[in-house]
Design a protein around this motif. Structure first.
Motif, PDB file in Angstrom:
ATOM      1  N   GLY A   1      -4.294  12.154  28.057  1.00 53.03           N
ATOM      2  CA  GLY A   1      -5.397  13.065  27.696  1.00 53.03           C
ATOM      3  C   GLY A   1      -6.819  12.392  27.244  1.00 53.03           C
ATOM      4  O   GLY A   1      -7.390  13.067  26.486  1.00 53.03           O
ATOM      5  N   CYS A   2      -7.113  11.778  28.281  1.00 52.11           N
ATOM      6  CA  CYS A   2      -8.091  10.848  27.783  1.00 52.11           C
ATOM      7  C   CYS A   2      -9.227  11.723  28.400  1.00 52.11           C
ATOM      8  O   CYS A   2     -11.200  11.341  27.421  1.00 52.11           O
ATOM      9  CB  CYS A   2      -8.213   8.970  28.292  1.00 52.11           C
ATOM     10  N   GLN A   3      -9.565  12.573  28.534  1.00 53.20           N
ATOM     11  CA  GLN A   3     -10.180  13.593  29.210  1.00 53.20           C
ATOM     12  C   GLN A   3     -11.572  13.246  30.052  1.00 53.20           C
ATOM     13  O   GLN A   3     -12.598  13.813  30.324  1.00 53.20           O
ATOM     14  CB  GLN A   3     -11.180  14.673  28.242  1.00 53.20           C
TER      15      GLN A   3
ATOM     16  N   VAL B   1      -2.291  17.200  26.794  1.00 53.55           N
ATOM     17  CA  VAL B   1      -2.860  17.231  28.514  1.00 53.55           C
ATOM     18  C   VAL B   1      -4.032  17.844  29.069  1.00 53.55           C
ATOM     19  O   VAL B   1      -4.197  19.160  28.622  1.00 53.55           O
ATOM     20  CB  VAL B   1      -2.001  17.345  29.902  1.00 53.55           C
ATOM     21  N   VAL B   2      -4.569  17.051  30.010  1.00 54.17           N
ATOM     22  CA  VAL B   2      -5.830  17.994  30.954  1.00 54.17           C
ATOM     23  C   VAL B   2      -5.041  19.389  31.735  1.00 54.17           C
ATOM     24  O   VAL B   2      -3.835  18.649  32.474  1.00 54.17           O
ATOM     25  CB  VAL B   2      -6.906  16.948  31.391  1.00 54.17           C
ATOM     26  N   GLU B   3      -5.871  20.557  30.977  1.00 51.96           N
ATOM     27  CA  GLU B   3      -5.299  20.906  32.463  1.00 51.96           C
ATOM     28  C   GLU B   3      -6.566  22.030  33.470  1.00 51.96           C
ATOM     29  O   GLU B   3      -7.546  21.803  33.502  1.00 51.96           O
ATOM     30  CB  GLU B   3      -4.103  22.217  32.465  1.00 51.96           C
ATOM     31  N   LYS B   4      -6.032  22.372  34.754  1.00 49.02           N
ATOM     32  CA  LYS B   4      -7.251  23.137  35.469  1.00 49.02           C
ATOM     33  C   LYS B   4      -5.965  23.927  36.434  1.00 49.02           C
ATOM     34  O   LYS B   4      -5.258  23.723  36.907  1.00 49.02           O
ATOM     35  CB  LYS B   4      -8.053  21.641  36.242  1.00 49.02           C
TER      36      LYS B   4
ATOM     37  N   CYS C   1     -11.717  19.395  44.751  1.00 51.59           N
ATOM     38  CA  CYS C   1     -13.083  18.646  46.464  1.00 51.59           C
ATOM     39  C   CYS C   1     -12.858  17.538  46.956  1.00 51.59           C
ATOM     40  O   CYS C   1     -11.402  16.715  47.102  1.00 51.59           O
ATOM     41  CB  CYS C   1     -14.458  17.447  45.145  1.00 51.59           C
ATOM     42  N   ALA C   2     -13.097  17.614  48.872  1.00 56.66           N
ATOM     43  CA  ALA C   2     -12.809  16.855  49.055  1.00 56.66           C
ATOM     44  C   ALA C   2     -12.562  14.464  48.698  1.00 56.66           C
ATOM     45  O   ALA C   2     -11.999  13.809  49.108  1.00 56.66           O
ATOM     46  CB  ALA C   2     -13.786  16.278  50.764  1.00 56.66           C
ATOM     47  N   ASN C   3     -14.039  14.278  47.283  1.00 53.63           N
ATOM     48  CA  ASN C   3     -13.947  13.699  47.079  1.00 53.63           C
ATOM     49  C   ASN C   3     -14.530  13.494  45.564  1.00 53.63           C
ATOM     50  O   ASN C   3     -15.386  13.202  45.102  1.00 53.63           O
ATOM     51  CB  ASN C   3     -15.202  12.441  47.870  1.00 53.63           C
ATOM     52  N   PRO C   4     -12.932  13.651  45.110  1.00 53.86           N
ATOM     53  CA  PRO C   4     -13.353  14.091  43.311  1.00 53.86           C
ATOM     54  C   PRO C   4     -13.937  13.489  43.188  1.00 53.86           C
ATOM     55  O   PRO C   4     -12.690  12.044  42.124  1.00 53.86           O
ATOM     56  CB  PRO C   4     -11.419  14.839  43.254  1.00 53.86           C
ATOM     57  N   ALA C   5     -14.076  12.958  41.900  1.00 58.66           N
ATOM     58  CA  ALA C   5     -14.616  12.467  40.581  1.00 58.66           C
ATOM     59  C   ALA C   5     -13.591  12.053  39.752  1.00 58.66           C
ATOM     60  O   ALA C   5     -13.376  11.539  38.913  1.00 58.66           O
ATOM     61  CB  ALA C   5     -15.877  12.470  39.837  1.00 58.66           C
ATOM     62  N   CYS C   6     -12.725  13.491  39.761  1.00 60.25           N
ATOM     63  CA  CYS C   6     -11.816  13.593  38.479  1.00 60.25           C
ATOM     64  C   CYS C   6     -10.286  12.274  38.946  1.00 60.25           C
ATOM     65  O   CYS C   6      -9.905  11.524  37.893  1.00 60.25           O
ATOM     66  CB  CYS C   6     -11.778  14.893  38.142  1.00 60.25           C
ATOM     67  N   VAL C   7     -10.727  12.305  39.847  1.00 56.73           N
ATOM     68  CA  VAL C   7      -9.016  11.292  40.478  1.00 56.73           C
ATOM     69  C   VAL C   7     -10.008  10.108  40.493  1.00 56.73           C
ATOM     70  O   VAL C   7      -9.231   9.137  40.101  1.00 56.73           O
ATOM     71  CB  VAL C   7      -9.295  11.896  42.191  1.00 56.73           C
TER      72      VAL C   7
ATOM     73  N   PRO D   1     -18.510  17.950  37.773  1.00 59.15           N
ATOM     74  CA  PRO D   1     -19.464  18.224  37.470  1.00 59.15           C
ATOM     75  C   PRO D   1     -19.935  20.040  37.303  1.00 59.15           C
ATOM     76  O   PRO D   1     -20.700  21.157  36.915  1.00 59.15           O
ATOM     77  CB  PRO D   1     -20.294  19.131  38.996  1.00 59.15           C
ATOM     78  N   TYR D   2     -18.493  20.801  37.288  1.00 64.07           N
ATOM     79  CA  TYR D   2     -18.134  22.282  37.296  1.00 64.07           C
ATOM     80  C   TYR D   2     -18.225  22.071  36.182  1.00 64.07           C
ATOM     81  O   TYR D   2     -17.911  23.587  35.417  1.00 64.07           O
ATOM     82  CB  TYR D   2     -17.653  22.733  38.183  1.00 64.07           C
ATOM     83  N   GLY D   3     -17.519  22.071  35.263  1.00 64.29           N
ATOM     84  CA  GLY D   3     -16.406  22.192  33.599  1.00 64.29           C
ATOM     85  C   GLY D   3     -15.998  22.741  33.470  1.00 64.29           C
ATOM     86  O   GLY D   3     -15.212  23.655  32.912  1.00 64.29           O
ATOM     87  N   VAL D   4     -14.488  22.526  34.872  1.00 67.29           N
ATOM     88  CA  VAL D   4     -13.539  23.397  34.963  1.00 67.29           C
ATOM     89  C   VAL D   4     -12.289  23.224  34.372  1.00 67.29           C
ATOM     90  O   VAL D   4     -11.660  23.616  34.870  1.00 67.29           O
ATOM     91  CB  VAL D   4     -13.398  23.756  36.378  1.00 67.29           C
ATOM     92  N   ARG D   5     -12.394  20.939  33.665  1.00 68.30           N
ATOM     93  CA  ARG D   5     -10.986  21.083  33.214  1.00 68.30           C
ATOM     94  C   ARG D   5     -11.512  21.438  31.786  1.00 68.30           C
ATOM     95  O   ARG D   5     -12.257  20.983  30.957  1.00 68.30           O
ATOM     96  CB  ARG D   5     -10.764  19.380  33.128  1.00 68.30           C
ATOM     97  N   TYR D   6     -10.158  21.431  30.437  1.00 77.49           N
ATOM     98  CA  TYR D   6      -9.665  21.477  29.271  1.00 77.49           C
ATOM     99  C   TYR D   6      -8.721  20.674  29.550  1.00 77.49           C
ATOM    100  O   TYR D   6      -7.627  19.975  29.784  1.00 77.49           O
ATOM    101  CB  TYR D   6     -10.409  22.580  29.185  1.00 77.49           C
TER     102      TYR D   6
END
Length: 206
Positions: free
Chosen positions: A98-100, A119-122, A67-73, A107-112
């Motif tokens: 690993g705090c997740q 650690v989180v991956e995607k 994303c251009a404005n990623p919520a994850c970041v 919003p797309y549930g594509v990290r785990y």
């Protein structure tokens, strides 16, 4: 400014799962998790009262939209999740605790969470390949020439690259700007685009 990403022609996708399988293989994605998931949408009637011979169906590939404005970041407390100059969103495993929070914010549930490494991956957009001038494997293995990779910043997708050395403008059927769709935007501004024509019953993904 650069924004690397993928455009998928949903009218060309046959749901063969080559992109999903190739992604899991090259990135050693754990069983039960996906960086690139292929969803079947439909079958749905083309019009009210339509019979079984008048239905539409397509396959939707869903992964990180870089994303251009990623919520994850935004929510990452250690800056493990970060956006690079090429527009991709990456995870620095050395900084990830690993705090997740990022997985919950996506919003797309594509990290785990990788349970073994904690650690989180995607999807990395196959950074290990693209830095060498190669295509992401999901694009390179697309036998239907539905997936195309390159810089999306200009909005001109014709020169995006695909399998067999093809260019998008030389292969895909004509489409209008109204046929270009995105996954739902909740302020994160997804950049991966999807071309979908002649399915008026579909609620616009934009």
């Amino acid at each position: 400014m650069t924004q690397l990403g993928i455009v998928t022609d949903l009218n060309r996708c046959v749901g063969c799962l080559a992109c999903t399988v190739g992604c899991k293989m090259i990135n050693d994605v754990p069983v039960g998790n996906y960086w690139n998931k292929t969803l079947r949408i439909g079958p749905s009637p083309k019009y009210q009262g339509a019979g079984p011979d008048a239905v539409d169906m397509y396959f939707l590939t869903v992964g990180c939209q870089h994303c251009a404005n990623p919520a994850c970041v935004e929510v990452c407390p250690t800056e493990a999740s970060h956006k690079l100059a090429d527009g991709t969103v990456q995870v620095d495993k050395e900084k990830c605790i690993g705090c997740q929070f990022c997985a919950m914010a996506c919003p797309y549930g594509v990290r785990y969470l990788n349970e073994e490494e904690r650690v989180v991956e995607k999807c990395t957009l196959c950074e290990q390949r693209t830095v060498q001038g190669e295509l992401p494997l999901c694009v390179d293995t697309c036998v239907g020439l539905a997936r195309w990779f390159g810089d999306l910043e200009s909005g001109d997708y014709s020169q995006l690259g695909g399998a067999f050395g093809m260019k998008m403008g030389d292969v895909v059927e004509p489409y209008n700007q109204s046929d270009v769709r995105f996954l739902p935007d909740v302020g994160n501004k997804p950049v991966f685009a999807y071309v979908l024509r002649d399915m008026a019953w579909i609620e616009d993904m934009k």
